[in-house]
Design an enzyme around this catalytic site. Structure first.
Site, PDB file in Angstrom:
ATOM      1  N   GLU A  21       4.416  16.225  -6.474  1.00 16.39           N
ATOM      2  CA  GLU A  21       3.413  15.157  -6.505  1.00 16.39           C
ATOM      3  C   GLU A  21       2.295  15.482  -5.528  1.00 16.39           C
ATOM      4  OE1 GLU A  21       5.205  10.983  -7.287  1.00 16.39           O
ATOM      5  OE2 GLU A  21       6.059  11.690  -5.412  1.00 16.39           O
ATOM      6  N   MET A  76       0.861  -1.191   0.000  1.00 14.90           N
ATOM      7  CA  MET A  76       0.000   0.000   0.000  1.00 14.90           C
ATOM      8  C   MET A  76       0.892   1.233   0.000  1.00 14.90           C
ATOM      9  SD  MET A  76      -2.722   1.357   2.881  1.00 14.90           S
ATOM     10  CE  MET A  76      -1.544   1.204   4.226  1.00 14.90           C
ATOM     11  N   ASP A 122      -1.855  13.177 -10.166  1.00 18.77           N
ATOM     12  CA  ASP A 122      -2.435  13.355  -8.830  1.00 18.77           C
ATOM     13  C   ASP A 122      -3.379  14.559  -8.717  1.00 18.77           C
ATOM     14  OD1 ASP A 122      -0.594  11.305  -8.397  1.00 18.77           O
ATOM     15  OD2 ASP A 122       0.887  12.636  -7.482  1.00 18.77           O
ATOM     16  N   ASP A 131       0.077   5.618  -1.363  1.00 21.19           N
ATOM     17  CA  ASP A 131      -0.654   6.872  -1.119  1.00 21.19           C
ATOM     18  C   ASP A 131      -2.115   6.697  -0.692  1.00 21.19           C
ATOM     19  OD1 ASP A 131       1.628   7.442  -2.563  1.00 21.19           O
ATOM     20  OD2 ASP A 131       0.629   8.679  -4.058  1.00 21.19           O
ATOM     21  N   SER A 135      -2.698   7.967  -8.185  1.00 19.26           N
ATOM     22  CA  SER A 135      -3.379   8.756  -7.150  1.00 19.26           C
ATOM     23  C   SER A 135      -4.335   9.798  -7.696  1.00 19.26           C
ATOM     24  CB  SER A 135      -2.351   9.432  -6.251  1.00 19.26           C
ATOM     25  OG  SER A 135      -1.809   8.457  -5.394  1.00 19.26           O
TER      26      SER A 135
END
Ligand code: NAG
Ligand code: NAG
Ligand code: NAG
Ligand code: NAG
Ligand code: NAG
Ligand code: NAG
Length: 571
Positions: free
Chosen positions: A235, A53, A181, A55, A115
């Site tokens: 990011e 796992m 993102d 973000d 993301s």
């Protein structure tokens, strides 16, 4: 491979690769060493049952249910095959796994569903904006919406037929390797949605701004919302309003008087934020103080905490922050052997400090329902050179709140003019280096003989203007002792704390959970999260907790409460 044999393989490989059988000062001869894959899993920090796992994505509340999505590899404990994992909760503490919300299925997300964020559209309808990586490795922005709005668990999501909504091309000249993102969108007074995507051009970090009437056709604004030259790729941008007069959170589209905005960008394994003013007519964001801009000023956390994402909890009027807590592992093979990698920090409530330039952060109050069997100590003195065990708590799964004060700071050492990096000062002046006022604090996940521990401590220095400078450190050099430094990252972390030790007590809250130590100094002014893998937990099934003072001046503990923490349904 089926589960049992993989556990055995794990132990054997672990011994041969990492010399687990040769532990040095802590002889293992008569004791059973548990498999390292399960003992380091958390009791109350969110993690999937297995695999990788990273973000947090699109946390939100919908029909009274909290939704949490996360970057997940359904096949392995390494980064790759990324999809949107999904869990739901009614209290942000106990979580129920749901099927992944987004799987790789289309040409535009064939190499991963990366993301993004959720936005509640008119009528409270949720929408996901996420980055897909297409066949040609281009990063593109996509939309997905729930299949059944009546389902509070939102178990099925439908990708838009208009995807990709935004893609790099020869007209916009966006670099397809650095375009990802999307943020939660906000509604501008002109009636159009706004949204930011992280980007880099010629080494400059950029938050590209887009607007849309219908959430499908997005037009790039002439100017980015915010940028900074030579700061590298930005990011996981996050952009949200905060109140200057209340600790309550604000709905994402709030503007007007008594409102400031926070811009956050993730870069170089660190989440930086800056507080400033958003002008919705000119569509620009200007930090209040240029020397506190992204990369120069405040961080959410001075240890391991990355790619964070906030949301407005309309049920309780709070702004809540999730962040990914990476493993401190350099040899990524170790993650595959354990079969899992990556945690989420305890969700943090965030609000603007009354002086306006920084946020305060505190673990959500719901986590306190896991507390049990408090051990309470009223005022006590920690003499120079003393170490005292706090017994009666389960030191492997604990929550500790305490505050320190000193009657005099006469022995404070001088802060050197060339100390510009607090993290470096924490390395030079580690827990084992005696000082004037400090080091004092906690030794956590410690062995009985105190050969092994993680130290969270303060030191108080005298500045040039007769002021005092408070340093907060998390020292991992004596942690994870059986593990070779080359395979594990034992970086010492440090931060300065904006506290006046003559006027205020120095508070410390530390959450300990098997392999994570999250510390909040100065009532949430500085946070440091560390990952460690205690040998003694593997050998004894238990760890110890101590307070210590290695300064030459005594300090008072005004109050200390340590709770054992119940195990939550972490997923
Ligand atoms: C930032 O970089 C751009 C492009 O290299 C340049 O045009 C601009 O003047 C720079 N801005 C500042 C504030 O340095
Ligand atoms: C801006 O931040 C710097 C660094 O913390 C500080 O020294 C300076 O006083 C601040 N300026 C203003 C105007 O607050
Ligand atoms: C994850 O942790 C490893 C080991 O500490 C580090 O090398 C890497 O940069 C981290 N990744 C991120 C994105 O923080
Ligand atoms: C600061 O200066 C001292 C004396 O010149 C030197 O020994 C030390 O290494 C310097 N420290 C840092 C962090 O640069
Ligand atoms: C305190 O300092 C002494 C001497 O430097 C050192 O041996 C001891 O390990 C230190 N205590 C801690 C908790 O680091
Ligand atoms: C600490 O708590 C965990 C989780 O409840 C439990 O598994 C463990 O046995 C406890 N350890 C001790 C020493 O009580």
């Amino acid at each position: 491979m089926e589960y049992v044999s993989s556990v055995w393989l794990g132990v054997l490989v672990f011994i041969s690769i990492h010399g687990y059988g040769n532990i040095g000062p802590c002889e293992a001869s008569s004791r059973v060493i548990q498999t390292p894959d399960q003992i380091y899993r958390t009791g109350y920090h969110f993690q999937p049952a297995k695999y990788w796992m990273n973000d947090p994505n699109g946390p939100m509340i919908y029909m009274g249910i909290y939704h949490f999505f996360y970057q997940y590899n359904p096949y392995d404990a390494q980064a790759g095959n990324i999809v949107w994992g999904h869990s739901t909760s009614t209290d942000l503490v106990n979580w129920t796994p749901q099927p992944p919300a987004l799987l790789r299925s289309e040409p535009y997300d064939f190499k991963g569903c990366f993301s993004g964020s959720t936005t509640l559209l008119s009528g409270g309808k949720p929408a996901i904006l996420y980055t897909g990586v297409d066949f040609s490795d281009n990063q593109v922005q996509n939309l997905a919406v729930p299949k059944y709005l009546a389902d509070p668990y939102l178990t099925e999501w439908v990708k838009s037929p208009y995807n990709p909504l935004i893609a790099p091309n020869s007209v916009n000249k966006i670099d397809g390797q650095n375009f990802r993102d999307p943020t939660t969108a906000w509604l501008n007074p002109d009636g159009n949605w706004r949204m930011v995507v992280g980007n880099q051009q010629n080494g400059n970090g950029i938050g590209l701004l887009y607007r849309s009437k219908n959430f499908i056709d997005w037009i790039q604004a002439e100017n980015p919302l915010h940028f900074m030259n030579n700061s590298g790729m930005w990011e996981c941008p996050d952009f949200f309003p905060v109140s200057t007069i209340s600790q309550n959170g604000l709905e994402t589209s709030t503007m007007g008087p008594n409102v400031k905005h926070v811009f956050k960008a993730s870069k170089a394994s660190t989440d930086f934020y800056t507080v400033g003013t958003y002008n919705p007519n000119k569509d620009i964001f200007i930090p209040d103080n240029k020397s506190l801009d992204i990369g120069l000023g405040f961080r959410y956390d001075y240890g391991k905490f990355y790619a964070s994402k906030s949301f407005f909890d309309s049920a309780t009027s709070r702004k809540i922050l999730f962040g990914w807590v990476n493993e401190s592992v350099n040899n990524l093979e170790i993650n595959s052997i354990r079969g899992w990698a990556g945690l989420q920090g305890i969700p943090r409530r965030i609000w603007l400090h009354k002086f306006g330039n920084q946020l305060l952060q505190w673990p959500i109050v719901e986590i306190e329902k896991l507390r049990m069997n408090p051990v309470i100590e009223d005022t006590s003195v920690l003499m120079p050179g003393s170490v005292r065990e706090i017994s009666g708590v389960n030191a492997t799964q604990a929550d500790i709140e305490m505050s320190f004060s000193a009657k005099t700071l006469e022995k404070a050492e001088k802060w050197e003019a060339n100390w510009t990096n607090p993290q470096q000062v924490c390395s030079i002046k580690s827990a084992s280096v005696k000082g004037g006022v400090g080091p004092f604090g906690l030794l956590v996940l410690a062995s009985k003989d105190m050969q092994e521990y993680t130290a969270i401590f303060f030191r108080i220095f005298r500045g040039d203007n007769n002021n005092f400078i408070v340093l907060m450190c998390s020292d991992q050099t004596r942690s994870s002792l059986h593990l070779p430094s080359s395979d594990y990252d034992k970086t010492t972390y440090g931060a300065l704390l904006n506290v006046d030790p003559l006027q205020e007590k120095l508070s410390l809250r530390t959450l300990i959970d098997h392999s994570i130590v999250e510390s909040f100094g100065g009532e949430g002014k500085a946070c440091i999260t560390a990952r460690v893998y205690p040998t003694n937990l593997a050998m004894d099934g238990a760890t110890h907790l101590y307070v210590f003072n290695n300064g030459s001046q005594s300090v008072d503990i005004s109050k200390l409460t340590a709770w054992s923490m119940k195990t939550a349904q972490i997923n």
